[in-house]
Design a protein around this motif. Structure first.
Motif, PDB file in Angstrom:
ATOM      1  N   UNK A  20       0.863  -1.177   0.000  1.00  0.00           N
ATOM      2  CA  UNK A  20       0.000   0.000   0.000  1.00  0.00           C
ATOM      3  C   UNK A  20       0.897   1.224   0.000  1.00  0.00           C
ATOM      4  N   UNK A  21       0.469   2.246  -0.703  1.00  0.00           N
ATOM      5  CA  UNK A  21       1.185   3.522  -0.677  1.00  0.00           C
ATOM      6  C   UNK A  21       0.467   4.422   0.331  1.00  0.00           C
ATOM      7  N   UNK A  22       1.209   4.858   1.332  1.00  0.00           N
ATOM      8  CA  UNK A  22       0.659   5.727   2.374  1.00  0.00           C
ATOM      9  C   UNK A  22       0.833   7.196   2.027  1.00  0.00           C
ATOM     10  N   UNK A  23       1.914   7.510   1.307  1.00  0.00           N
ATOM     11  CA  UNK A  23       2.188   8.890   0.887  1.00  0.00           C
ATOM     12  C   UNK A  23       3.000   8.829  -0.399  1.00  0.00           C
ATOM     13  N   UNK A  24       2.882   9.851  -1.204  1.00  0.00           N
ATOM     14  CA  UNK A  24       3.627   9.899  -2.458  1.00  0.00           C
ATOM     15  C   UNK A  24       2.875   9.217  -3.581  1.00  0.00           C
ATOM     16  N   UNK A  25       3.630   8.626  -4.497  1.00  0.00           N
ATOM     17  CA  UNK A  25       3.058   7.994  -5.676  1.00  0.00           C
ATOM     18  C   UNK A  25       4.093   7.035  -6.239  1.00  0.00           C
ATOM     19  N   UNK A  26       3.628   5.936  -6.839  1.00  0.00           N
ATOM     20  CA  UNK A  26       4.561   4.960  -7.397  1.00  0.00           C
ATOM     21  C   UNK A  26       3.939   4.238  -8.585  1.00  0.00           C
ATOM     22  N   UNK A  27       4.815   3.702  -9.417  1.00  0.00           N
ATOM     23  CA  UNK A  27       4.393   2.874 -10.541  1.00  0.00           C
ATOM     24  C   UNK A  27       5.032   1.506 -10.381  1.00  0.00           C
ATOM     25  N   UNK A  28       4.209   0.459 -10.478  1.00  0.00           N
ATOM     26  CA  UNK A  28       4.702  -0.913 -10.497  1.00  0.00           C
ATOM     27  C   UNK A  28       4.614  -1.448 -11.919  1.00  0.00           C
ATOM     28  N   UNK A  29       5.609  -2.189 -12.307  1.00  0.00           N
ATOM     29  CA  UNK A  29       5.593  -2.900 -13.581  1.00  0.00           C
ATOM     30  C   UNK A  29       5.548  -4.384 -13.256  1.00  0.00           C
ATOM     31  N   UNK A  30       4.620  -5.089 -13.896  1.00  0.00           N
ATOM     32  CA  UNK A  30       4.442  -6.518 -13.688  1.00  0.00           C
ATOM     33  C   UNK A  30       4.903  -7.216 -14.960  1.00  0.00           C
ATOM     34  N   UNK A  31       5.797  -8.184 -14.833  1.00  0.00           N
ATOM     35  CA  UNK A  31       6.316  -8.875 -16.014  1.00  0.00           C
ATOM     36  C   UNK A  31       5.172  -9.498 -16.809  1.00  0.00           C
ATOM     37  N   UNK A  32       5.199  -9.295 -18.119  1.00  0.00           N
ATOM     38  CA  UNK A  32       4.199  -9.858 -19.009  1.00  0.00           C
ATOM     39  C   UNK A  32       2.944  -9.026 -19.158  1.00  0.00           C
ATOM     40  N   UNK A  33       2.851  -7.902 -18.442  1.00  0.00           N
ATOM     41  CA  UNK A  33       1.690  -7.022 -18.556  1.00  0.00           C
ATOM     42  C   UNK A  33       2.121  -5.691 -19.145  1.00  0.00           C
ATOM     43  N   UNK A  34       1.459  -5.296 -20.230  1.00  0.00           N
ATOM     44  CA  UNK A  34       1.774  -3.992 -20.830  1.00  0.00           C
ATOM     45  C   UNK A  34       1.367  -2.847 -19.917  1.00  0.00           C
ATOM     46  N   UNK A  35       0.191  -2.975 -19.313  1.00  0.00           N
ATOM     47  CA  UNK A  35      -0.343  -1.922 -18.450  1.00  0.00           C
ATOM     48  C   UNK A  35       0.432  -1.888 -17.138  1.00  0.00           C
ATOM     49  N   UNK A  36       0.836  -0.710 -16.719  1.00  0.00           N
ATOM     50  CA  UNK A  36       1.503  -0.571 -15.427  1.00  0.00           C
ATOM     51  C   UNK A  36       0.461  -0.266 -14.349  1.00  0.00           C
TER      52      UNK A  36
END
Length: 74
Positions: A20-36
């Protein structure tokens, strides 16, 4: 601020993970998925064991604070 995983690195964990993100912002990349996955404060994401993933970026202008919970797959 502005952290990311190295471009050739993927997490591949034996445990399940819930983040969970409590503050800020982040992007996760999942292998095999185009959409982040973009996570804003209050957003969470479940990563089953051995889901290869990496941090694409975190907010460059503010701290990103994560809560991560791990548990065994068995």
């Amino acid at each position: 601020r502005g952290q990311s995983s190295p471009s050739d690195f993927w997490y591949d964990q034996d445990e399940h993970e819930w983040v969970a993100v409590l503050a800020g912002m982040a992007q996760l990349q999942i292998e095999g998925q185009e959409q982040t996955v973009i996570l804003l404060p209050g957003d969470s994401y479940h990563l089953p064991a051995h889901t290869k993933h990496r941090v694409g970026w975190t907010a460059p202008d503010q701290d990103t604070i994560w809560l991560a919970v791990f548990w065994n797959a068995s």
